[in-house]
Design a protein around this motif. Structure first.
Motif, PDB file in Angstrom:
ATOM      1  N   GLY A   1       0.797  -1.219   0.000  1.00 42.27           N
ATOM      2  CA  GLY A   1       0.000   0.000   0.000  1.00 42.27           C
ATOM      3  C   GLY A   1       0.827   1.264   0.000  1.00 42.27           C
ATOM      4  N   ALA A   2       2.147   1.138   0.137  1.00 41.00           N
ATOM      5  CA  ALA A   2       3.041   2.297   0.111  1.00 41.00           C
ATOM      6  C   ALA A   2       3.318   2.713  -1.333  1.00 41.00           C
ATOM      7  CB  ALA A   2       4.355   1.962   0.830  1.00 41.00           C
ATOM      8  N   PRO A   3       3.814   3.937  -1.544  1.00 40.59           N
ATOM      9  CA  PRO A   3       4.166   4.366  -2.902  1.00 40.59           C
ATOM     10  C   PRO A   3       5.276   3.507  -3.488  1.00 40.59           C
ATOM     11  CG  PRO A   3       4.084   6.241  -1.389  1.00 40.59           C
ATOM     12  CD  PRO A   3       4.009   5.003  -0.551  1.00 40.59           C
ATOM     13  N   ALA A   4       5.342   3.481  -4.820  1.00 38.83           N
ATOM     14  CA  ALA A   4       6.317   2.640  -5.508  1.00 38.83           C
ATOM     15  C   ALA A   4       7.744   2.993  -5.138  1.00 38.83           C
ATOM     16  CB  ALA A   4       6.107   2.745  -7.021  1.00 38.83           C
ATOM     17  N   ASP A   5       8.043   4.290  -4.953  1.00 36.51           N
ATOM     18  CA  ASP A   5       9.421   4.669  -4.649  1.00 36.51           C
ATOM     19  C   ASP A   5       9.845   4.171  -3.269  1.00 36.51           C
ATOM     20  OD1 ASP A   5       7.609   6.539  -3.491  1.00 36.51           O
ATOM     21  OD2 ASP A   5       9.230   7.993  -3.250  1.00 36.51           O
ATOM     22  N   ALA A   6       8.923   4.188  -2.295  1.00 37.56           N
ATOM     23  CA  ALA A   6       9.239   3.686  -0.957  1.00 37.56           C
ATOM     24  C   ALA A   6       9.487   2.183  -0.993  1.00 37.56           C
ATOM     25  CB  ALA A   6       8.112   4.020   0.018  1.00 37.56           C
ATOM     26  N   ILE A   7       8.685   1.469  -1.758  1.00 38.23           N
ATOM     27  CA  ILE A   7       8.861   0.022  -1.869  1.00 38.23           C
ATOM     28  C   ILE A   7      10.168  -0.303  -2.591  1.00 38.23           C
ATOM     29  CG2 ILE A   7       7.939  -2.060  -2.951  1.00 38.23           C
ATOM     30  CD1 ILE A   7       5.146  -1.024  -2.293  1.00 38.23           C
ATOM     31  N   ALA A   8      10.502   0.462  -3.627  1.00 39.14           N
ATOM     32  CA  ALA A   8      11.751   0.219  -4.361  1.00 39.14           C
ATOM     33  C   ALA A   8      12.960   0.416  -3.467  1.00 39.14           C
ATOM     34  CB  ALA A   8      11.823   1.141  -5.571  1.00 39.14           C
ATOM     35  N   ARG A   9      12.941   1.452  -2.624  1.00 42.15           N
ATOM     36  CA  ARG A   9      14.067   1.679  -1.716  1.00 42.15           C
ATOM     37  C   ARG A   9      14.172   0.544  -0.687  1.00 42.15           C
ATOM     38  NH1 ARG A   9      12.036   7.018  -1.777  1.00 42.15           N
ATOM     39  NH2 ARG A   9      11.160   6.744   0.334  1.00 42.15           N
ATOM     40  N   ALA A  10      13.025   0.102  -0.178  1.00 46.25           N
ATOM     41  CA  ALA A  10      13.030  -0.970   0.818  1.00 46.25           C
ATOM     42  C   ALA A  10      13.474  -2.295   0.216  1.00 46.25           C
ATOM     43  CB  ALA A  10      11.649  -1.116   1.441  1.00 46.25           C
ATOM     44  N   ARG A  11      13.201  -2.497  -1.067  1.00 47.46           N
ATOM     45  CA  ARG A  11      13.632  -3.739  -1.721  1.00 47.46           C
ATOM     46  C   ARG A  11      15.157  -3.837  -1.727  1.00 47.46           C
ATOM     47  NH1 ARG A  11      10.533  -3.467  -5.764  1.00 47.46           N
ATOM     48  NH2 ARG A  11       9.050  -5.102  -5.129  1.00 47.46           N
ATOM     49  N   ASP A  12      15.843  -2.715  -1.753  1.00 45.00           N
ATOM     50  CA  ASP A  12      17.305  -2.694  -1.765  1.00 45.00           C
ATOM     51  C   ASP A  12      17.863  -2.618  -0.350  1.00 45.00           C
ATOM     52  OD1 ASP A  12      19.888  -2.660  -2.820  1.00 45.00           O
ATOM     53  OD2 ASP A  12      19.909  -0.477  -2.963  1.00 45.00           O
ATOM     54  N   THR A  13      17.266  -3.375   0.563  1.00 46.73           N
ATOM     55  CA  THR A  13      17.762  -3.477   1.933  1.00 46.73           C
ATOM     56  C   THR A  13      17.802  -4.950   2.328  1.00 46.73           C
ATOM     57  OG1 THR A  13      15.627  -3.423   3.102  1.00 46.73           O
ATOM     58  CG2 THR A  13      16.597  -1.294   2.493  1.00 46.73           C
ATOM     59  N   ALA A  14      18.411  -5.224   3.482  1.00 47.97           N
ATOM     60  CA  ALA A  14      18.521  -6.606   3.961  1.00 47.97           C
ATOM     61  C   ALA A  14      17.290  -7.057   4.736  1.00 47.97           C
ATOM     62  CB  ALA A  14      19.757  -6.740   4.851  1.00 47.97           C
ATOM     63  N   THR A  15      16.341  -6.168   4.969  1.00 47.41           N
ATOM     64  CA  THR A  15      15.127  -6.531   5.701  1.00 47.41           C
ATOM     65  C   THR A  15      14.400  -7.674   4.991  1.00 47.41           C
ATOM     66  OG1 THR A  15      14.931  -4.209   6.349  1.00 47.41           O
ATOM     67  CG2 THR A  15      13.009  -5.592   6.706  1.00 47.41           C
ATOM     68  N   HIS A  16      13.715  -8.501   5.753  1.00 49.31           N
ATOM     69  CA  HIS A  16      13.003  -9.648   5.180  1.00 49.31           C
ATOM     70  C   HIS A  16      12.145  -9.197   3.996  1.00 49.31           C
ATOM     71  CE1 HIS A  16      10.832 -13.344   4.761  1.00 49.31           C
ATOM     72  NE2 HIS A  16      11.317 -13.862   5.879  1.00 49.31           N
ATOM     73  N   PRO A  17      12.266  -9.842   2.846  1.00 46.96           N
ATOM     74  CA  PRO A  17      11.476  -9.431   1.677  1.00 46.96           C
ATOM     75  C   PRO A  17       9.972  -9.444   1.900  1.00 46.96           C
ATOM     76  CG  PRO A  17      13.232 -10.931   1.006  1.00 46.96           C
ATOM     77  CD  PRO A  17      13.219 -10.920   2.510  1.00 46.96           C
ATOM     78  N   GLN A  18       9.499 -10.193   2.893  1.00 45.06           N
ATOM     79  CA  GLN A  18       8.053 -10.235   3.130  1.00 45.06           C
ATOM     80  C   GLN A  18       7.469  -8.880   3.500  1.00 45.06           C
ATOM     81  OE1 GLN A  18       7.001 -13.245   5.980  1.00 45.06           O
ATOM     82  NE2 GLN A  18       7.654 -14.944   4.681  1.00 45.06           N
ATOM     83  N   VAL A  19       8.313  -7.972   4.005  1.00 45.30           N
ATOM     84  CA  VAL A  19       7.794  -6.668   4.391  1.00 45.30           C
ATOM     85  C   VAL A  19       7.207  -5.923   3.200  1.00 45.30           C
ATOM     86  CG1 VAL A  19       9.960  -5.371   4.059  1.00 45.30           C
ATOM     87  CG2 VAL A  19       8.299  -4.588   5.746  1.00 45.30           C
ATOM     88  N   LEU A  20       7.703  -6.226   2.005  1.00 43.30           N
ATOM     89  CA  LEU A  20       7.259  -5.511   0.813  1.00 43.30           C
ATOM     90  C   LEU A  20       5.800  -5.800   0.485  1.00 43.30           C
ATOM     91  CD1 LEU A  20      10.402  -6.186  -1.397  1.00 43.30           C
ATOM     92  CD2 LEU A  20       9.932  -4.164   0.004  1.00 43.30           C
ATOM     93  N   ASP A  21       5.338  -6.983   0.844  1.00 42.11           N
ATOM     94  CA  ASP A  21       3.971  -7.390   0.513  1.00 42.11           C
ATOM     95  C   ASP A  21       3.135  -7.613   1.767  1.00 42.11           C
ATOM     96  OD1 ASP A  21       1.951  -8.058  -1.407  1.00 42.11           O
ATOM     97  OD2 ASP A  21       2.177 -10.157  -0.813  1.00 42.11           O
ATOM     98  N   ALA A  22       3.571  -7.095   2.887  1.00 40.87           N
ATOM     99  CA  ALA A  22       2.804  -7.237   4.132  1.00 40.87           C
ATOM    100  C   ALA A  22       1.948  -5.993   4.342  1.00 40.87           C
ATOM    101  CB  ALA A  22       3.745  -7.427   5.313  1.00 40.87           C
ATOM    102  N   PHE A  23       0.681  -6.176   4.679  1.00 41.22           N
ATOM    103  CA  PHE A  23      -0.161  -5.015   4.992  1.00 41.22           C
ATOM    104  C   PHE A  23       0.011  -4.594   6.439  1.00 41.22           C
ATOM    105  CE2 PHE A  23      -3.072  -8.321   6.478  1.00 41.22           C
ATOM    106  CZ  PHE A  23      -3.710  -7.737   7.554  1.00 41.22           C
ATOM    107  N   ALA A  24       0.573  -5.491   7.282  1.00 41.21           N
ATOM    108  CA  ALA A  24       0.774  -5.162   8.689  1.00 41.21           C
ATOM    109  C   ALA A  24       1.757  -6.143   9.313  1.00 41.21           C
ATOM    110  CB  ALA A  24      -0.546  -5.211   9.460  1.00 41.21           C
ATOM    111  N   LEU A  25       2.317  -5.726  10.432  1.00 36.32           N
ATOM    112  CA  LEU A  25       3.055  -6.624  11.317  1.00 36.32           C
ATOM    113  C   LEU A  25       2.176  -6.864  12.536  1.00 36.32           C
ATOM    114  CD1 LEU A  25       5.897  -8.004  11.893  1.00 36.32           C
ATOM    115  CD2 LEU A  25       6.332  -6.021  13.359  1.00 36.32           C
TER     116      LEU A  25
END
Length: 609
Positions: free
Chosen positions: A481-505
């Motif tokens: 649900g975040a903007p594409a640019d925020a998701i693109a930046r997060a994709r280039d991190t070591a954080t678990h990839p599931q965060v990109l498609d998670a609506f919540a923790l």
């Protein structure tokens, strides 16, 4: 050569093989002893523990800033009515005071897991050179090394007995940049607004400089007393991450002291694998971060919050309420404007505590009107805390003087004489000061669960879980649900990839009052803690029935997680492990369930075969 010397030399020839074997055996024995030494870090009293003269030399190297630590409540034992004891007890509910004491941590322990115990010595670092001296000393003498900035680690990684602590609290400068370009990146990236923050700064220090005084936004943590460096290295979510991404994804550059004592710059072009690993790979595993530079953003016009509590009269009504809340979230709140939580409790209670950006107060109220109409139309749901929306100019979100004037009940100030006026925290975070954890688990919930065909499964799982233990959906800690640019930046991190498609923790946890070892008059109720931990297990079983492969957020997770490499980092772990081997091949940096920790005993003192 004379004849007598020749005969003497010839006489030794039969002994050469024996002498050689003896020499080889001696060398092998020395090598074995050295290998054993390298496999085990030394403790006080062990052979190899630094001599007093060596500690004195370290003290000189760091300008006198070497501290010999003692258990913080020892004086309450020797002099229970003395002033020193009274002062430390007085400040136990002040997270700023806890952070200013190198022998204390913001969490006092975790049932059957760990308890807060101070290091043997601490270097109260004021410069990168101090950090270098501490790292070199620990490596040379095979010491257990610990790094602490904010000290908020739930996993107990901010301290360890018998260790040397690198304490960065006094490295807290914050500097704004109008046109920052990472080193070595000129001509490759455009200059941009940024902020540089030293490792000991808390988020309230950054927010005061960037937002209150600077009129811009930096993505950080919701709890104002959390350390900037630790949060960035763990990924880092704030109330509005659904708009601006994670703190890690906005890192532009870091200064790091690695295990070899070198000061390295890490950015997209210089030491890029170290840079990537620092963006969500977990604090304390790859080096000691001494400075970070983060991008900043334009402020929206308003920040605000929406609060509401509803009590259902029956289980059937509560199921209906949960279903409506989930459907409403997907229809109206699943976007970059909204973040924070819905909390689901036993007793058929829903508590809403949301934040928004980029909307007026009227727009926020209009957003919630359909949900409120649904609630008021039902006779089996009662509003027990009236719906309230507050909004203010964005620059005032962390403005201590503004909040003291207009919303004093929302904040708690550092009340010590001489404390900085901007040192405040949200009142809702105050009960975490010194808390003792009974259980804590989290799970990324995929956005696919919000699809109409799966909402019923999700609703039933949420209801079932709530009957075991309460939990919260942190919508800002999932980037779907975040903007594409925020998701693109997060994709280039070591954080678990599931965060990109998670609506919540989803977070399910509980704890109790401070239970530091030696604290007078307190003893944790372990039987109660274990019962609650079991209830949390059962609640999470219900959640994992609909999200069976859900990973966890490294900073807010189960201490006892078994497959933590997969759980914390998923497919990113092999790359993180490679960075660890490159920058810390001998494992100087160790934290519980940190990258490479599988090579060491649970206490970090013995290398495993």
């Amino acid at each position: 050569m004379k004849r007598r010397e020749l005969l003497k030399a010839m006489a030794t020839l039969p002994l050469l093989p024996l002498l050689m074997r003896s020499s080889v055996a001696t060398a092998r024995g020395a090598a074995t002893a050295m290998a054993a030494k390298l496999r085990s870090r030394v403790r006080p009293g062990d052979p190899g523990w630094p001599l007093a003269t060596q500690w004195k030399q370290l003290e000189r190297d760091v300008g006198g800033r070497l501290l010999k630590l003692e258990p913080p409540f020892v004086r309450c034992t020797t002099s229970p009515t003395g002033g020193d004891c009274a002062e430390v007890l007085k400040q136990l509910d002040n997270p700023f005071a806890l952070g200013d004491n190198p022998a204390l941590t913001q969490t006092s322990g975790w049932a059957d897991a760990w308890t807060s115990q101070p290091s043997a010595y601490a270097v109260a670092a004021q410069s990168t050179a101090d950090v270098v001296a501490a790292v070199n000393f620990a490596r040379k003498h095979h010491l257990r090394l610990v790094v602490k900035g904010g000290g908020h680690s739930y996993q107990g990684t901010s301290d360890a007995p018998d260790s040397l602590l690198v304490w960065t609290r006094h490295m807290n400068q914050v500097s704004l940049h109008d046109t920052f370009v990472p080193q070595g990146c000129a001509g490759h990236v455009a200059p941009q607004a940024a902020v540089s923050v030293q490792a000991g700064a808390m988020w309230i220090d950054a927010y005061d400089a960037v937002t209150t005084r600077g009129g811009r936004y930096v993505q950080g943590g919701g709890c104002a007393t959390v350390g900037v460096a630790g949060l960035v290295q763990s990924g880092g979510f704030g109330s509005l991450s659904k708009r601006w991404g994670t703190a890690a994804s906005n890192l532009l550059e870091a200064e790091v002291v690695t295990a070899d004592g070198q000061v390295r710059i890490a950015n997209a072009r210089t030491n890029p694998e170290l840079f990537w690993g620092l963006k969500g790979g977990g604090g304390g595993s790859l080096g000691v971060v001494t400075r970070l530079t983060l991008r900043t953003f334009e402020l929206p016009e308003f920040f605000g919050g929406a609060n509401l509590t509803i009590k259902a009269d029956s289980d059937a009504a509560y199921r209906a309420l949960i279903a409506e809340a989930v459907g409403f979230y997907r229809r109206a709140l699943f976007n970059p404007h909204w973040g924070e939580q819905m909390k689901f409790y036993g007793g058929d209670t829903l508590e809403v505590s949301m934040m928004f950006q980029g909307l007026t107060k009227q727009q926020a109220e209009q957003t919630w009107a359909p949900f409120l109409d649904w609630v008021h139309a039902r006779k089996d749901c009662r509003v027990t805390k009236p719906f309230q929306v507050l909004a203010a100019p964005a620059r005032h979100l962390w403005d201590a003087e503004f909040l003291r004037k207009y919303l004093p009940s929302a904040i708690v100030s550092d009340d010590r004489p001489g404390a900085p006026r901007h040192h405040i925290l949200w009142a809702g975070d105050h009960d975490q000061a010194g808390w003792f954890i009974h259980g804590y688990q989290s799970a990324w919930l995929p956005a696919s669960l919000l699809q109409p065909g799966r909402q019923a499964q999700l609703v039933e799982a949420l209801f079932t879980a709530s009957q075991h233990w309460g939990f919260a959906l942190h919508f800002n800690k999932g980037l779907a649900g975040a903007p594409a640019d925020a998701i693109a930046r997060a994709r280039d991190t070591a954080t678990h990839p599931q965060v990109l498609d998670a609506f919540a923790l989803l977070i399910c946890a509980n704890g109790s009052a401070p239970a530091y070892p030696g604290l007078p008059g307190t003893k944790p109720d372990l039987a109660k803690a274990r019962r609650e931990a079991t209830a949390i297990d059962h609640a999470m079983d219900a959640i994992r029935a609909v999200a069976p492969d859900a990973g966890s957020y490294v900073s807010e997770s189960d201490y006892f997680l078994r497959d933590w490499q997969q759980g914390f980092w998923g497919s990113n772990y092999p790359r993180l492990a490679a960075a660890k081997r490159k920058y810390d091949p001998d494992g100087l940096f160790f934290v519980h369930h940190g990258v490479g920790s599988e090579s060491w005993s649970a206490d970090g003192f013995t290398r495993l075969a």
